[in-house]
Scaffold this motif. Sequence first.
Motif, short mmCIF file in Angstrom:
data_model
loop_
_atom_site.label_atom_id
_atom_site.label_comp_id
_atom_site.label_asym_id
_atom_site.label_seq_id
_atom_site.Cartn_x
_atom_site.Cartn_y
_atom_site.Cartn_z
N VAL A 276 37.20 19.32 75.88
CA VAL A 276 37.25 20.40 74.90
C VAL A 276 36.11 20.25 73.90
O VAL A 276 35.43 21.22 73.55
N ALA A 277 35.87 19.03 73.44
CA ALA A 277 34.78 18.78 72.49
C ALA A 277 33.42 19.12 73.11
O ALA A 277 32.54 19.70 72.45
N GLU A 278 33.26 18.77 74.37
CA GLU A 278 32.00 19.05 75.07
C GLU A 278 31.75 20.56 75.16
O GLU A 278 30.65 21.04 74.92
N THR A 279 32.79 21.31 75.50
CA THR A 279 32.67 22.78 75.59
C THR A 279 32.38 23.37 74.23
O THR A 279 31.53 24.27 74.10
N LEU A 280 33.04 22.87 73.20
CA LEU A 280 32.83 23.40 71.86
C LEU A 280 31.41 23.14 71.40
O LEU A 280 30.77 24.00 70.78
N LYS A 281 30.86 21.97 71.72
CA LYS A 281 29.48 21.66 71.34
C LYS A 281 28.51 22.62 72.02
O LYS A 281 27.55 23.10 71.40
N ALA A 282 28.77 22.94 73.29
CA ALA A 282 27.89 23.87 74.01
C ALA A 282 27.93 25.26 73.36
O ALA A 282 26.90 25.94 73.25
N GLN A 283 29.10 25.66 72.90
CA GLN A 283 29.21 26.96 72.23
C GLN A 283 28.48 26.97 70.89
O GLN A 283 27.85 27.94 70.51
N MET A 284 28.55 25.87 70.17
CA MET A 284 27.85 25.78 68.89
C MET A 284 26.34 25.74 69.10
O MET A 284 25.58 26.32 68.32
N ASP A 285 25.90 25.06 70.16
CA ASP A 285 24.47 25.07 70.52
C ASP A 285 24.00 26.50 70.77
O ASP A 285 22.97 26.92 70.24
N ALA A 286 24.79 27.23 71.57
CA ALA A 286 24.42 28.61 71.92
C ALA A 286 24.37 29.50 70.68
O ALA A 286 23.58 30.44 70.61
N ALA A 287 25.21 29.20 69.69
CA ALA A 287 25.24 30.01 68.47
C ALA A 287 24.16 29.60 67.48
O ALA A 287 24.00 30.24 66.44
N LEU A 289 23.90 26.64 65.72
CA LEU A 289 24.31 25.83 64.58
C LEU A 289 23.42 24.58 64.48
O LEU A 289 23.06 23.99 65.52
N SER A 290 23.09 24.20 63.29
CA SER A 290 22.26 23.01 63.08
C SER A 290 23.06 21.76 63.41
O SER A 290 24.31 21.80 63.41
N PRO A 291 22.39 20.62 63.67
CA PRO A 291 23.11 19.37 63.94
C PRO A 291 24.09 19.01 62.82
O PRO A 291 25.20 18.52 63.09
N VAL A 292 23.71 19.25 61.56
CA VAL A 292 24.61 18.94 60.44
C VAL A 292 25.85 19.81 60.50
O VAL A 292 26.99 19.33 60.34
N GLU A 293 25.66 21.11 60.71
CA GLU A 293 26.80 22.03 60.80
C GLU A 293 27.72 21.64 61.96
O GLU A 293 28.94 21.67 61.85
N GLN A 294 27.11 21.26 63.08
CA GLN A 294 27.91 20.87 64.24
C GLN A 294 28.73 19.61 63.95
O GLN A 294 29.91 19.53 64.31
N THR A 295 28.12 18.66 63.30
CA THR A 295 28.83 17.41 62.98
C THR A 295 30.02 17.68 62.06
O THR A 295 31.14 17.19 62.30
N MET A 296 29.78 18.47 61.00
CA MET A 296 30.86 18.79 60.06
C MET A 296 32.01 19.49 60.78
O MET A 296 33.18 19.20 60.56
N ASN A 297 31.65 20.43 61.63
CA ASN A 297 32.68 21.19 62.35
C ASN A 297 33.44 20.28 63.31
O ASN A 297 34.66 20.36 63.42
N LEU A 348 42.67 35.68 72.02
CA LEU A 348 41.68 35.53 73.09
C LEU A 348 40.36 35.06 72.49
O LEU A 348 39.97 35.47 71.40
N MET A 349 39.66 34.20 73.22
CA MET A 349 38.41 33.67 72.71
C MET A 349 37.41 34.79 72.42
O MET A 349 37.22 35.70 73.23
N SER A 350 36.79 34.72 71.25
CA SER A 350 35.78 35.71 70.86
C SER A 350 34.51 35.51 71.69
O SER A 350 34.29 34.44 72.28
N ALA A 351 33.68 36.55 71.72
CA ALA A 351 32.46 36.50 72.54
C ALA A 351 31.55 35.35 72.15
O ALA A 351 30.86 34.78 73.01
N ASP A 352 31.53 34.98 70.87
CA ASP A 352 30.65 33.88 70.43
C ASP A 352 31.32 32.51 70.51
O ASP A 352 30.71 31.49 70.16
N GLY A 353 32.57 32.47 70.98
CA GLY A 353 33.26 31.20 71.15
C GLY A 353 33.77 30.57 69.87
O GLY A 353 34.23 29.43 69.88
#
Length: 413
Positions: A276-287, A289-297, A348-353
């Motif tokens: 789940v964490a791996e999938t979420l990281k891929a979605q944040m990459d696609a959106a 998000l900066s490395p800092v934002e990703q870490t906080m999230n 349902l999951m939004s288009a941007d994940g």
Amino acid sequence: MRRMAWVAAWVLGMAIAANAAPIQLQRGVGVHEWLNWSPVEDDGSYSWPPYRSEEEWRAGHRPLTDWPGGEVFARIRSMGFDFVRLSVDPGPLLASEGAKRQQALDILAAAVERVTSAGLKVVFDLHGVTQVPAYSMEMIYDGADSEGAASYREMVVAVATMLARVGTDKVAFEPYNEPAYYPCDSSGSDDWQRIMADTVRDIRAVSSELTIVATGACGGSIAGLVNLTPGFDDPNLYYSFHMYEPHSFTHQRPDGTGAFASGLPWPADSSTPEKVAETLKAQMDAAGLSPVEQTMNMVAAREAFARYFEHNWGSSQLEASFRQAVDWAEAHGIPSRRLFMGEFGVILMSADGRMGAFDADRLRYLKAVRQQAERFAIPWSVWEFSNPYGMTVIRPEGPAVPDQEMLRALGLP
């Protein structure tokens, strides 16, 4: 002779009561955006006449041209639903009296008849909202003896009178939605118990034949239901609960604007926290998000993931939840067919994940919940027919056509 006549009338009354039953409900869908959130003026008062037209409702979140031709409620009936749980803002009724209130009641009566003319029954759900604070559900939270609770019950009597005229063979009345009296155990006050019992008594003074949907406190949850003592029971009552368990799965949405909270699986053991964490990281990459934002999230998300997987939510926990409601009913001599699952659903999951569950997980959950309800002959209403927030029987965007996969999960043709 007078005493014999009284005894005969009493025996007849008991026979009628013994044969009474609520209107038959099986598979329903909530319609929430039409008569809820009645439009308000700039000064905060309700626009008058109140409530949206059907056309205004349908045009609220998509162009009218996206809607196929024909009658919307006939289409709902053709999907396999036999009733609509119709959410109604009680605010305009609470804010008016006399001829003005009667005008609002006439609008609502016409709306109910509009639905029933398509061959659907109606659960008329007074669904308090917060847009006009003076007429929100806060008015009933000062206790059973408060002026607000009395005013609300007086309005309920007016609605019950209107619904009884519309037809007790096709309408049930749910006077409260998700009441927020807490805590959900015996350490709380008896205010909600008294309010619900008094409300049933008030409605019964108007009609013995109108089906009532009673509910427990604590947001209408199973925990609230099992804390209710149904001393006011009669054969013409349903008892409502809402099923959003676990909330961490059904309502996956982030707290902050730029945050992500999505992708938990159903059942929990069909995946792992790492996946789940791996999938979420891929979605944040696609959106982007900066490395800092990703870490906080991810810090916040990992804690939520751990809790969800630790509880290992799946079919056995769902069954245990339903068992609580069924055991409560049996302990009070109430058949499980008089329980009512008034809401269930999954975002349902939004288009941007950023939020929601993957469709496959959502469908598995909906099917599992629906099957548990049907196992105990509990009628259900899915949340809801049409909205832009990811819980919808028709497609959330584009042509307003049914989500066929969702209908299949609900066991509909």
